[in-house]
Design a protein around this motif. Structure first.
Motif, PDB file in Angstrom:
ATOM      1  N   ALA A  88       0.543  -1.347  -0.117  1.00 47.94           N
ATOM      2  CA  ALA A  88       0.175   0.023  -0.117  1.00 47.94           C
ATOM      3  C   ALA A  88       1.064   1.287   0.267  1.00 47.94           C
ATOM      4  O   ALA A  88       0.622   2.199  -0.935  1.00 47.94           O
ATOM      5  N   MET A  89       2.076   1.670   0.284  1.00 49.39           N
ATOM      6  CA  MET A  89       2.935   2.485   0.817  1.00 49.39           C
ATOM      7  C   MET A  89       3.648   2.798  -0.825  1.00 49.39           C
ATOM      8  O   MET A  89       3.962   3.783  -1.014  1.00 49.39           O
ATOM      9  N   TRP A  90       4.437   1.098  -1.123  1.00 49.55           N
ATOM     10  CA  TRP A  90       4.401   1.617  -2.384  1.00 49.55           C
ATOM     11  C   TRP A  90       3.530   2.201  -3.968  1.00 49.55           C
ATOM     12  O   TRP A  90       4.206   3.164  -4.607  1.00 49.55           O
ATOM     13  N   ARG A  91       2.280   2.022  -3.603  1.00 51.57           N
ATOM     14  CA  ARG A  91       1.234   2.041  -3.887  1.00 51.57           C
ATOM     15  C   ARG A  91       1.476   3.155  -3.841  1.00 51.57           C
ATOM     16  O   ARG A  91       1.096   4.392  -4.552  1.00 51.57           O
ATOM     17  N   VAL A 270      -8.477   2.580   0.253  1.00 50.96           N
ATOM     18  CA  VAL A 270      -7.781   4.161   0.339  1.00 50.96           C
ATOM     19  C   VAL A 270      -6.704   4.501   0.552  1.00 50.96           C
ATOM     20  O   VAL A 270      -6.443   4.150   1.642  1.00 50.96           O
ATOM     21  N   PRO A 271      -6.043   5.125  -0.154  1.00 53.67           N
ATOM     22  CA  PRO A 271      -5.350   5.914  -0.428  1.00 53.67           C
ATOM     23  C   PRO A 271      -4.116   6.372   0.396  1.00 53.67           C
ATOM     24  O   PRO A 271      -4.346   8.099   0.104  1.00 53.67           O
ATOM     25  N   ILE A 272      -4.712   6.260   0.920  1.00 53.59           N
ATOM     26  CA  ILE A 272      -4.232   7.029   2.604  1.00 53.59           C
ATOM     27  C   ILE A 272      -3.219   6.397   3.618  1.00 53.59           C
ATOM     28  O   ILE A 272      -2.509   5.461   3.809  1.00 53.59           O
ATOM     29  N   GLN A 273      -1.595   7.471   3.622  1.00 54.07           N
ATOM     30  CA  GLN A 273      -0.822   6.737   4.575  1.00 54.07           C
ATOM     31  C   GLN A 273      -0.833   7.589   5.884  1.00 54.07           C
ATOM     32  O   GLN A 273      -0.644   8.623   5.192  1.00 54.07           O
ATOM     33  N   PRO A 274      -0.489   7.462   7.109  1.00 50.78           N
ATOM     34  CA  PRO A 274      -0.215   7.896   8.303  1.00 50.78           C
ATOM     35  C   PRO A 274       1.206   8.931   7.713  1.00 50.78           C
ATOM     36  O   PRO A 274       2.324   8.177   7.386  1.00 50.78           O
ATOM     37  N   GLY A 275       1.346  10.155   7.628  1.00 49.79           N
ATOM     38  CA  GLY A 275       2.395  10.547   8.051  1.00 49.79           C
ATOM     39  C   GLY A 275       2.711  11.475   9.096  1.00 49.79           C
ATOM     40  O   GLY A 275       2.090  12.835   9.285  1.00 49.79           O
ATOM     41  N   LYS A 276       3.596  10.688   9.983  1.00 48.45           N
ATOM     42  CA  LYS A 276       3.986  10.742  11.329  1.00 48.45           C
ATOM     43  C   LYS A 276       4.345  12.730  11.431  1.00 48.45           C
ATOM     44  O   LYS A 276       5.409  12.847  10.736  1.00 48.45           O
ATOM     45  N   GLY A 354       1.138  13.325  15.803  1.00 50.61           N
ATOM     46  CA  GLY A 354      -0.247  12.864  14.921  1.00 50.61           C
ATOM     47  C   GLY A 354      -0.013  12.192  13.886  1.00 50.61           C
ATOM     48  O   GLY A 354       1.202  12.209  13.827  1.00 50.61           O
ATOM     49  N   TRP A 355      -1.084  11.716  13.400  1.00 50.88           N
ATOM     50  CA  TRP A 355      -0.795  11.140  11.799  1.00 50.88           C
ATOM     51  C   TRP A 355      -1.478  11.643  11.167  1.00 50.88           C
ATOM     52  O   TRP A 355      -2.653  11.906  11.292  1.00 50.88           O
ATOM     53  N   ARG A 356      -0.152  12.682   9.934  1.00 52.74           N
ATOM     54  CA  ARG A 356      -1.567  13.123   9.923  1.00 52.74           C
ATOM     55  C   ARG A 356      -2.305  11.771   7.839  1.00 52.74           C
ATOM     56  O   ARG A 356      -1.476  10.906   7.946  1.00 52.74           O
ATOM     57  N   PRO A 357      -3.688  12.317   7.818  1.00 50.59           N
ATOM     58  CA  PRO A 357      -3.194  11.024   6.311  1.00 50.59           C
ATOM     59  C   PRO A 357      -3.961  11.540   5.414  1.00 50.59           C
ATOM     60  O   PRO A 357      -4.262  12.713   4.779  1.00 50.59           O
ATOM     61  N   MET A 358      -2.348  10.885   4.458  1.00 46.74           N
ATOM     62  CA  MET A 358      -2.005  12.025   3.599  1.00 46.74           C
ATOM     63  C   MET A 358      -2.595  10.874   2.227  1.00 46.74           C
ATOM     64  O   MET A 358      -2.456   9.535   2.206  1.00 46.74           O
ATOM     65  N   THR A 359      -2.596  11.478   1.445  1.00 46.22           N
ATOM     66  CA  THR A 359      -3.637  11.366   0.042  1.00 46.22           C
ATOM     67  C   THR A 359      -2.591  11.479  -1.048  1.00 46.22           C
ATOM     68  O   THR A 359      -1.826  12.489  -1.063  1.00 46.22           O
ATOM     69  N   PRO A 360      -1.996  11.330  -1.938  1.00 50.33           N
ATOM     70  CA  PRO A 360      -1.362  10.413  -3.056  1.00 50.33           C
ATOM     71  C   PRO A 360      -1.279  12.374  -3.470  1.00 50.33           C
ATOM     72  O   PRO A 360       0.126  12.530  -4.164  1.00 50.33           O
ATOM     73  N   ASP A 361      -2.749  12.827  -3.912  1.00 48.50           N
ATOM     74  CA  ASP A 361      -2.915  13.692  -4.888  1.00 48.50           C
ATOM     75  C   ASP A 361      -3.063  15.018  -3.671  1.00 48.50           C
ATOM     76  O   ASP A 361      -3.362  16.321  -3.996  1.00 48.50           O
ATOM     77  N   SER A 362      -2.607  14.946  -2.128  1.00 48.38           N
ATOM     78  CA  SER A 362      -3.158  15.635  -1.721  1.00 48.38           C
ATOM     79  C   SER A 362      -4.649  16.329  -1.078  1.00 48.38           C
ATOM     80  O   SER A 362      -4.960  17.525  -0.751  1.00 48.38           O
ATOM     81  N   LEU A 363      -5.117  15.869  -1.598  1.00 47.74           N
ATOM     82  CA  LEU A 363      -7.062  15.938  -2.057  1.00 47.74           C
ATOM     83  C   LEU A 363      -7.247  14.906  -0.869  1.00 47.74           C
ATOM     84  O   LEU A 363      -7.646  13.358  -1.087  1.00 47.74           O
TER      85      LEU A 363
END
Ligand SMILES: Cc1cc2nc3c(=O)[nH]c(=O)nc-3n(C[C@H](O)[C@H](O)[C@H](O)COP(=O)(O)OP(=O)(O)OC[C@H]3O[C@@H](n4cnc5c(N)ncnc54)[C@H](O)[C@@H]3O)c2cc1C
Length: 418
Positions: A88-91, A270-276, A354-363
């Motif tokens: 999921a992270m690589w994707r 769900v294309p979200i990665q935690p961005g700490k 905190g874990w920011r909910p990061m999407t690849p397109d910032s939307l």
């Protein structure tokens, strides 16, 4: 379409879930908000509290991939990826890389800006009566640069922001900057000032949301984790939680960085990665900055609040790692010390991640879950959840109620092409 008497369950008591619950309740829905922990203690607790229409540009843009790659191999880089076997992270990074071009950056920027501008106006309204005692200050924001190179490089971004997004900044070079902000050390090359931005104290914001929701009659259930949907085909009838079953006509999933864990329930990717990220809160130093400011070259953000003072930022893609890494906290202190006459004060009141909910397109992902008729998602607000949440809450309430949305929801659709 839902009816006024519908029962809505909002899952997630962060700044996004709170705003969804508020605008739904305003439309007469009976609202229960559940959280697996305590309300307001996720990523919405210790962030920098900027309300920043100036941040219209997404992370992915021309050169962003290269800049990110370079920092990965630098010691003590503010951006860090813990490379591991995690498809999921690589994707996610693959999708991010695909968006690092001018066209996608501008397109995403306009969709980000719609949420930012609408939220900024809503904060003006909300902070009058609903969200009081949050230390709201439309103070503006400074982007400070130590090097002339950084200053000149930002001049290009400033031109783009002005021409494409009508976001004007005022430029201050060396001595003018010191006059504007005497808390800075001499020797910084300059800064750009955005008057449109504001700041608040994030933990107080969550307390104010709680008061407002309770006044409205929203039921808040803590230590209550969403476990399952009980559905009739595409229609969810009730949800199973760690505290028992709850009947629901509509469900809004606002679970921030945790949302990928609900992928099976939602029936979509769900294309979200935690961005700490981290923050340190302390008393105001004697020489306290007047302005909130970002030290772009070191990715450190300073929030001078009325009652306290906060240093925050850094970005770590390390999965759901819940350790408080002293080296990352030190990075914040060291970064601040390069710019400020009095960068710290004692005692430390709180060290936080905190874990920011990061999407690849910032939307963010805002809209109906494609596989289910009465489940909506509001998640993935990345670095801008405070800044985008009021408009998100309003948009969700409009979509759930079948009203004409005040913002075109299409760019935030779940399952959009990435
Ligand atoms: C260091 C740092 C600085 C930042 N600064 C800013 C800033 O200045 N301005 C800005 O706009 N943004 C900022 N952000 C980003 C902002 O904090 C986030 O975008 C925002 O808090 C996300 O809100 P949320 O409601 O989506 O998630 P959260 O606040 O994380 O809330 C999600 C909630 O869902 C709950 N939950 C999860 N799973 C379940 C489940 N199965 N059942 C029930 N409950 C569940 C969690 O317990 C949590 O309380 C910053 C972030 C960091 C880390």
């Amino acid at each position: 379409m839902s009816r006024a008497q519908d029962r809505v369950v909002v899952v997630g008591g962060g700044v996004v879930g709170a705003a969804c619950a508020y605008y739904l309740r305003q439309r007469g829905r009976s609202v229960t908000l559940i959280d697996l922990g305590a309300f307001g203690r996720g990523c919405s607790h210790g962030n920098c509290g900027y309300v920043s229409p100036s941040h219209a540009l997404p992370l992915a843009g021309p050169g962003a991939l290269w800049r990110t790659l370079k920092t990965l191999f630098a010691r003590n880089s503010p951006v860090k990826v813990r490379w591991r076997f995690d498809p999921a992270m690589w994707r996610w990074f693959w999708q991010f890389a695909g968006r690092c071009n001018q066209r996608d950056m501008i397109q995403a920027g306009h969709a980000i800006q719609s949420l930012l501008n609408s939220s900024r106006s809503l904060y003006d309204e909300l902070t009058k009566e609903t969200l009081t005692d949050v230390e709201w200050e439309p103070s503006g924001l400074l982007f400070v640069f130590r090097s002339q190179r950084g200053m000149d490089h930002y001049a290009e971004q400033d031109r783009l922001l002005k021409s494409e997004f009508n976001l004007g900044a005022t430029r201050y070079d060396g001595p003018d900057l010191l006059e504007l902000e005497p808390a800075l050390l001499p020797g910084n090359a300059g800064a750009w000032r955005y008057d449109i931005d504001g700041r608040l104290r994030s933990d107080k914001l969550m307390l104010a949301w709680r008061r407002a929701l309770e006044r409205q009659g929203v039921e808040i259930r803590e230590q209550c984790e969403l476990r399952e949907f009980v559905a009739d085909g595409r229609l969810v009838r009730r949800i199973t939680t760690s505290g028992g079953e709850i009947e629901a006509d509509q469900i809004v999933v606002a679970t921030g960085a945790w949302t990928p864990r609900l992928r099976r329930l939602l029936g979509c990717s769900v294309p979200i990665q935690p961005g700490k990220g981290y923050s340190i809160t302390m008393p105001r130093p004697k020489v306290c900055p007047r302005f909130p400011m970002i030290f772009e070259e070191h990715r450190v953000a300073i929030t001078p609040l009325t009652s306290t003072y906060r240093i925050g930022s850094t970005m770590e893609f390390a999965g759901y790692d819940s350790s408080l890494n002293p080296a990352r906290l030190r990075l914040l202190r060291d970064g601040a010390a390069l710019y400020l006459r009095e960068p710290h004060a004692e005692p430390v009141l709180e060290s936080w991640y905190g874990w920011r909910p990061m999407t690849p397109d910032s939307l963010p992902l805002i809209g109906r879950a494609p596989a289910l008729e009465n489940v909506f998602v509001a998640a993935g607000h990345g670095m801008l959840g405070v800044s985008m949440s009021p408009a998100t809450g309003r948009l969700i309430a409009e979509l759930v109620s079948g009203e004409t949305p005040h913002i075109d929801p299409q760019p935030y659709a779940i399952g959009r092409k990435l």
